[in-house]
Design a protein around this motif. Structure first.
Motif, mmCIF file in Angstrom:
data_model
loop_
_atom_site.group_PDB
_atom_site.id
_atom_site.type_symbol
_atom_site.label_atom_id
_atom_site.label_comp_id
_atom_site.label_asym_id
_atom_site.label_seq_id
_atom_site.Cartn_x
_atom_site.Cartn_y
_atom_site.Cartn_z
ATOM 1 N N LEU A 162 0.829 -1.208 0.000
ATOM 2 C CA LEU A 162 0.000 0.000 0.000
ATOM 3 C C LEU A 162 0.860 1.253 0.000
ATOM 4 C CD1 LEU A 162 -2.782 -1.080 2.535
ATOM 5 C CD2 LEU A 162 -3.046 -0.749 0.070
ATOM 6 N N ARG A 163 2.069 1.170 0.540
ATOM 7 C CA ARG A 163 2.976 2.329 0.536
ATOM 8 C C ARG A 163 3.352 2.748 -0.875
ATOM 9 N NH1 ARG A 163 8.059 1.305 4.167
ATOM 10 N NH2 ARG A 163 8.766 2.970 2.772
ATOM 11 N N LEU A 164 3.296 1.807 -1.819
ATOM 12 C CA LEU A 164 3.699 2.098 -3.194
ATOM 13 C C LEU A 164 2.516 2.452 -4.084
ATOM 14 C CD1 LEU A 164 6.200 -0.876 -3.713
ATOM 15 C CD2 LEU A 164 6.642 1.384 -2.710
ATOM 16 N N ALA A 165 1.307 2.342 -3.552
ATOM 17 C CA ALA A 165 0.110 2.540 -4.365
ATOM 18 C C ALA A 165 0.044 3.953 -4.936
ATOM 19 C CB ALA A 165 -1.137 2.260 -3.531
ATOM 20 N N GLY A 166 -0.437 4.042 -6.179
ATOM 21 C CA GLY A 166 -0.640 5.318 -6.841
ATOM 22 C C GLY A 166 0.555 5.850 -7.599
ATOM 23 N N ARG A 167 1.691 5.162 -7.526
ATOM 24 C CA ARG A 167 2.904 5.677 -8.165
ATOM 25 C C ARG A 167 3.383 4.816 -9.322
ATOM 26 N NH1 ARG A 167 6.549 5.248 -3.265
ATOM 27 N NH2 ARG A 167 8.123 5.490 -4.894
ATOM 28 N N GLY A 168 2.853 3.609 -9.441
ATOM 29 C CA GLY A 168 3.388 2.694 -10.441
ATOM 30 C C GLY A 168 2.313 2.092 -11.313
ATOM 31 N N GLY A 169 2.748 1.251 -12.231
ATOM 32 C CA GLY A 169 1.832 0.562 -13.123
ATOM 33 C C GLY A 169 2.512 -0.637 -13.742
ATOM 34 N N MET A 170 1.712 -1.443 -14.425
ATOM 35 C CA MET A 170 2.229 -2.635 -15.085
ATOM 36 C C MET A 170 1.527 -2.794 -16.432
ATOM 37 S SD MET A 170 2.560 -5.251 -11.823
ATOM 38 C CE MET A 170 3.773 -6.327 -12.623
#
Length: 377
Positions: A162-170
Motif C-alpha cells: 500500500l505504501r507504493l500505491a498510486g505511483r506505479g503501473g504494469m
C-alpha cells in the motif's frame, strides 16, 4: 478416453451415440489423440485472475473447497480486518478486490482451495510452480510453508505494498523479452521487465507515466499492449523501498522440507530446503519472474501437464507458447473461467485433463452418490 458430463440421467444417450460415430457434442469431452500417462504440474498465477463472486458457487457445491477456504480464513484472520468468504463470494458489503491487501490474500485462498479440490479427485502434482504472489500458494501446497506462515506472508506483504500505491503501473506486451528490452532505453531506471511468461508474453512495470508513454508508443505501432489494472509496480526498483519493512514483518518464517518439488521462478531452479525465508519472499516481489525459464526446465525434465489453479486462466497463453516453441507434447489447462465458477466447469476442466492422460480417481467423486458401474452397448 472420453467423458460425458450431463445435468441428468437421460441426456447421456445422445452424446454417447455421437461418441460411437466420432461426432462432437456439447456434453462430450474427448482428446484428439490417445491418452498417455502424464507428470502434472500445478501452476499458481500472480494477481489478475480475480472476478467478483469467483467462489460463490463452489462454496455452495464443493465440501472440499468450502473446508479449505474456511482454513484459509482462519489463517488470515490475525492479519486482516475483512471477511474472506464475503470477499470471494462477492457479498455487497465485502471489502473491495481493488485493494491489493484484499485481492492478494483472496487469490491465495482461491488457489490453495482449488488445488485441494483437484487433489480430492486424485490429481496429485508431481511438481508445483508459482508466478509472483502465486509462488506463496505454490509453496504452501508443496508443504514448504505451513498455511499459517503462507497466510502471514501474503497478508503482511500485500499490506506493505500500500505504501507504493498510486505511483506505479504494469503492462502486458505480446512481444519477446529481448525486443521489449530494446525499447526501454528512453525509460532507463523507470521501467523494468517484471515477468517473462512465454516466448511472446512479457510484462513491464515501473513509473505510471512511463508505462503510459510506452503504451502509447506500442499501440501506435500496432502492438496490442494491455495496461494491467494495478496502481503499484511489483518487480521494479520501487519495491526496494519496502525491503527493510518486509524483513521485519516476515522475520521468523520457518521453511519446511518440500513434500512436492517446487521450481522457483525467482532462481529458475528447484527450491532447496530452508531457502524460502523473509529474504526470498522479498526477492520474489522484486526480481523478474522467470516463468518461461521454469517451464522450459520442467519440460526438459519430462513434466508434461500444466494445470492452472486460478479463478480464470491468465498464464495459459504463455505456457502454451513455450510448449509450442519447444515442440513438446504437453497438456495446458485451467480450472475455472470468469462467470463460470461452479463445480460443473471445474469437472469439465478435470475431464479435459483426464482425456489427455492426467490420472483422475473418478470413484472419489462418486463416493457419496453410490454410482454404479454400467455396461456400455
Amino acid at each position: 478416453r472420453a467423458v460425458i458430463l450431463t445435468p441428468d440421467h437421460d441426456t447421456p444417450l445422445t452424446p454417447l451415440a455421437r461418441l460411437t460415430t466420432h461426432q462432437p457434442h456439447p456434453h462430450l469431452i474427448t482428446a484428439p489423440e490417445p491418452a498417455k500417462p502424464r507428470k502434472s504440474v500445478f501452476v499458481f498465477p500472480g494477481q489478475g485472475s480475480q472476478w467478483e463472486g469467483m467462489a460463490r458457487e463452489l462454496l455452495a457445491t464443493s465440501a472440499v473447497f468450502a473446508a479449505t477456504m474456511e482454513e484459509c480464513a482462519g489463517a488470515l484472520a490475525p492479519h486482516v480486518d475483512w471477511d474472506l468468504p464475503a470477499v470471494v463470494s462477492g457479498a455487497p458489503d465485502a471489502a473491495s478486490l481493488d485493494r491489493v491487501d484484499v485481492v492478494q490474500p483472496a487469490l491465495f485462498s482461491m488457489m490453495v482451495s482449488l488445488a485441494a479440490v483437484w487433489r480430492s479427485y486424485g490429481v496429485e502434482p508431481a511438481a508445483v510452480v508459482g508466478h509472483s504472489q502465486g509462488e506463496i500458494a505454490a509453496a504452501c501446497v508443496a508443504g514448504v510453508l505451513s498455511l499459517d506462515d503462507a497466510a502471514r506472508i501474503v497478508a503482511l506483504r500485500s499490506r506493505a505494498l500500500l505504501r507504493l500505491a498510486g505511483r506505479g503501473g504494469m503492462m502486458s506486451v505480446p512481444l519477446p523479452q529481448d525486443e521489449v528490452r530494446d525499447r526501454l532505453d528512453r525509460w532507463a531506471g523507470r521501467l523494468s521487465v517484471a515477468a517473462v511468461n512465454g516466448p511472446r508474453s512479457t510484462v513491464l512495470s515501473g513509473e505510471a507515466d512511463a508505462i503510459g508513454e510506452l503504451h502509447g508508443e506500442l499501440t501506435g505501432a500496432g502492438v496490442k499492449a494491455r495496461i494491467i489494472p494495478v496502481d503499484y509496480a511489483s518487480h521494479s526498483a520501487q519495491v526496494d523501498e519496502i525491503r527493510d519493512e518486509l524483513a521485519d514483518l516476515l522475520a521468523g518464517i520457518a521453511p519446511r522440507p518440500a513434500e512436492v518439488p517446487l521450481l522457483s521462478t525467482v532462481t529458475g531452479d528447484w527450491i532447496p530446503e530452508g531457502v524460502t525465508d523473509a529474504d526470498y519472499w522479498f526477492r520474489n516481489l522484486r526480481d523478474t519472474v522467470r516463468l518461461e525459464d521454469a517451464v522450459r526446465r520442467l519440460l526438459d525434465e519430462q513434466y508434461d501437464a500444466f494445470l492452472e489453479m486460478s479463478p480464470r486462466p491468465v498464464l495459459t497463453v504463455g505456457l502454451q507458447e513455450t510448449v509450442d516453441e519447444t515442440g513438446a507434447d504437453a497438456v495446458v489447462g485451467g480450472s475455472l473461467r470468469r462467470e463460470q465458477g461452479g463445480l460443473g466447469h471445474l469437472l469439465s476442466s478435470v475431464a479435459q485433463a483426464f482425456v489427455r492422460g492426467v490420472h483422475v480417481d473418478w470413484a472419489a467423486h462418486f463416493t457419496d452418490t453410490h454410482a454404479p458401474h454400467t455396461d456400455l452397448p
